[in-house]
Design a protein around this motif. Structure first.
Motif, PDB file in Angstrom:
ATOM      1  N   ASP A   1     -16.461   2.798   1.762  1.00 15.91           N
ATOM      2  CA  ASP A   1     -17.617   3.391   2.435  1.00 15.91           C
ATOM      3  C   ASP A   1     -18.114   4.650   1.723  1.00 15.91           C
ATOM      4  O   ASP A   1     -19.324   4.844   1.566  1.00 15.91           O
ATOM      5  CB  ASP A   1     -17.260   3.723   3.884  1.00 15.91           C
TER       6      ASP A   1
ATOM      7  N   TRP B   1       0.877  10.613  10.934  1.00 11.38           N
ATOM      8  CA  TRP B   1       1.173   9.320  10.315  1.00 11.38           C
ATOM      9  C   TRP B   1       2.572   9.323   9.703  1.00 11.38           C
ATOM     10  O   TRP B   1       3.341   8.360   9.872  1.00 11.38           O
ATOM     11  CB  TRP B   1       0.128   9.010   9.245  1.00 11.38           C
TER      12      TRP B   1
ATOM     13  N   GLN C   1       0.863  -1.187   0.000  1.00 12.72           N
ATOM     14  CA  GLN C   1       0.000   0.000   0.000  1.00 12.72           C
ATOM     15  C   GLN C   1       0.898   1.236   0.000  1.00 12.72           C
ATOM     16  O   GLN C   1       1.510   1.562   1.006  1.00 12.72           O
ATOM     17  CB  GLN C   1      -0.886  -0.001   1.253  1.00 12.72           C
TER      18      GLN C   1
ATOM     19  N   GLU D   1      -6.724   1.284   5.977  1.00 13.58           N
ATOM     20  CA  GLU D   1      -7.733   2.178   6.560  1.00 13.58           C
ATOM     21  C   GLU D   1      -8.266   3.135   5.495  1.00 13.58           C
ATOM     22  O   GLU D   1      -9.476   3.383   5.411  1.00 13.58           O
ATOM     23  CB  GLU D   1      -7.134   2.966   7.727  1.00 13.58           C
ATOM     24  N   ALA D   2      -7.378   3.678   4.671  1.00 16.26           N
ATOM     25  CA  ALA D   2      -7.802   4.561   3.581  1.00 16.26           C
ATOM     26  C   ALA D   2      -8.634   3.801   2.559  1.00 16.26           C
ATOM     27  O   ALA D   2      -9.590   4.342   1.989  1.00 16.26           O
ATOM     28  CB  ALA D   2      -6.584   5.196   2.913  1.00 16.26           C
ATOM     29  N   ASN D   3      -8.291   2.534   2.311  1.00 22.09           N
ATOM     30  CA  ASN D   3      -9.077   1.717   1.385  1.00 22.09           C
ATOM     31  C   ASN D   3     -10.502   1.523   1.900  1.00 22.09           C
ATOM     32  O   ASN D   3     -11.467   1.569   1.127  1.00 22.09           O
ATOM     33  CB  ASN D   3      -8.426   0.352   1.185  1.00 22.09           C
ATOM     34  N   ASP D   4     -10.623   1.283   3.193  1.00 27.19           N
ATOM     35  CA  ASP D   4     -11.954   1.144   3.785  1.00 27.19           C
ATOM     36  C   ASP D   4     -12.762   2.425   3.631  1.00 27.19           C
ATOM     37  O   ASP D   4     -13.977   2.389   3.406  1.00 27.19           O
ATOM     38  CB  ASP D   4     -11.840   0.781   5.274  1.00 27.19           C
ATOM     39  N   HIS D   5     -12.084   3.570   3.745  1.00 28.28           N
ATOM     40  CA  HIS D   5     -12.770   4.847   3.538  1.00 28.28           C
ATOM     41  C   HIS D   5     -13.308   4.942   2.109  1.00 28.28           C
ATOM     42  O   HIS D   5     -14.429   5.417   1.898  1.00 28.28           O
ATOM     43  CB  HIS D   5     -11.818   6.014   3.804  1.00 28.28           C
TER      44      HIS D   5
ATOM     45  N   LEU E   1      -2.008   5.808   5.473  1.00 29.58           N
ATOM     46  CA  LEU E   1      -3.023   5.124   6.290  1.00 29.58           C
ATOM     47  C   LEU E   1      -3.320   3.700   5.842  1.00 29.58           C
ATOM     48  O   LEU E   1      -4.157   3.027   6.435  1.00 29.58           O
ATOM     49  CB  LEU E   1      -4.327   5.919   6.373  1.00 29.58           C
TER      50      LEU E   1
ATOM     51  N   TYR F   1      -7.274  -5.272  -2.292  1.00 27.66           N
ATOM     52  CA  TYR F   1      -7.986  -5.203  -1.012  1.00 27.66           C
ATOM     53  C   TYR F   1      -9.441  -4.778  -1.220  1.00 27.66           C
ATOM     54  O   TYR F   1     -10.372  -5.407  -0.692  1.00 27.66           O
ATOM     55  CB  TYR F   1      -7.283  -4.224  -0.077  1.00 27.66           C
TER      56      TYR F   1
END
Length: 365
Positions: free
Chosen positions: A106, A278, A92, A99-103, A96, A129
């Motif tokens: 969503d 970060w 990645q 976590e950024a992928n999950d954002h 982040l 992912y």
């Protein structure tokens, strides 16, 4: 947070951390150094130079990910998304991580019914992912051939994922202009920390606009100047020569560029504080991991990376920030409505009132 529409461009305001920033309608797109000044005269800059990022930033990663997999005992054979997630920044490239992928999942509401264009897909970590978690299809476009081919190879080692994820080698602008990237084909596009490397933002956003279907939405994460800040000459030199970021603008100008390209409902979220913490933590963790890193990747790679991470750490401690920008392409019906609103209706009836059978009267009477 800023919410914008094409109709409100002249009244553009950027709300970041409870502060409001007004943007003039006319904003220059290119900026140059003034050797007599210690600071730049503007809050953003654009250059046609690509700078010296490529070798320092990416070329080491293909060998590094193979070395890391060998260390894990997974040099060959089947892989899982979790195996690659464990490699962190080797899989990645953005901030982040997953976590950024999950954002992205969503925010765009991704599921198995949609097809996403990933611009600057790197070695394919985000695409793998996101596709595995949401079920969507993803096509990644990556400029560097070795990284793109490595991404294809890794994806083939994950059972069932190659049917959902594919990659193209090339420049997004050139692929769009040549027709190799189909028009109005994708439901969404995404790009995580890539657009800063592309000098031609106008051509880039035009390609993005043409690639998505009417009504399609997007997520961009990118560098931006912190609100009210001016880059020092040293910061601009670092961005150009170390990071190869020739196009770093204010959030306000970024929004105007997107509106000019045809996008609407632009929202800008300031990530500067999160990214500053970060990148600082990344620098400190990497510096502290010298023994393990040198063992796997060698001292030259370690020294190069720790120097690079220090530059990024310093930039975010200064005037560099980050943004997450979302928006959409108008739908067909919306485009028709906006076109209709723009027409001069004038006096289409010739000024005649006709409400009684056989009788008319001019409104001027």
């Amino acid at each position: 947070v800023t919410v914008l529409s094409s109709m409100s461009a002249r009244r553009l305001a950027c709300f970041v951390n409870a502060r409001t920033f007004r943007v003039p309608w006319t904003t220059s797109t290119t900026f140059a150094r003034n050797p007599k000044l210690k600071h730049f005269q503007v809050r953003s800059f654009c250059s046609t130079q690509r700078g010296g990022m490529t070798e320092a930033m990416y070329n080491w990663r293909v060998a590094a990910i193979h070395n890391a997999l060998k260390e894990m005992g997974k040099e060959q054979g089947v892989l899982t998304v979790e195996d690659l997630m464990g490699l962190g920044h080797l899989d990645q490239y953005h901030y982040l991580g997953v976590e950024a992928n999950d954002h992205v999942i969503d925010i765009l509401g991704l599921d198995e019914t949609v097809h996403v264009l990933d611009i600057g897909s790197g070695i394919g970590g985000p695409a793998r992912y996101i596709a595995s978690k949401s079920g969507c299809r993803i096509t990644g476009v990556e400029l560097q051939q070795d990284i793109c081919l490595a991404g294809q190879e890794l994806t083939r080692r994950l059972p069932g994922l190659a049917e959902k994820v594919d990659f193209k080698v090339g420049d997004i602008i050139a692929l769009s202009q040549s027709g190799e990237l189909p028009k109005e084909f994708f439901d969404h596009f995404m790009s995580l920390l890539v657009f800063l490397h592309i000098p031609d933002r106008h051509g880039l956003l035009k390609a993005c606009y043409e690639a998505v279907k009417p009504g399609g939405t997007f997520v961009i994460e990118d560098f931006a100047a912190k609100p009210g800040s001016s880059f020092t000459e040293q910061e601009v030199a670092s961005l150009l020569d170390v990071v190869s970021a020739p196009n770093v603008s204010t959030p306000e100008k970024y929004s105007l560029d997107l509106i000019s390209a045809g996008f609407v409902d632009i929202e800008v979220v300031d990530l500067s504080s999160v990214w500053q913490k970060w990148t600082k933590a990344r620098h400190e963790l990497y510096a502290a991991s010298k023994e393990d890193t040198v063992k796997i990747h060698g001292e030259e790679i370690y020294n190069s990376r720790v120097k690079f991470y220090k530059v990024i750490d310093d930039l975010f401690a200064g005037n560099l920030g980050g943004v997450r920008i979302t928006g959409r392409k108008p739908s067909i019906l919306e485009a028709k409505l906006l076109s209709g609103r723009a027409k001069d209706m004038g006096d289409t009836s010739g000024g005649v009132v006709h409400i009684v059978e056989g009788k008319t009267v001019h409104r001027s009477r």
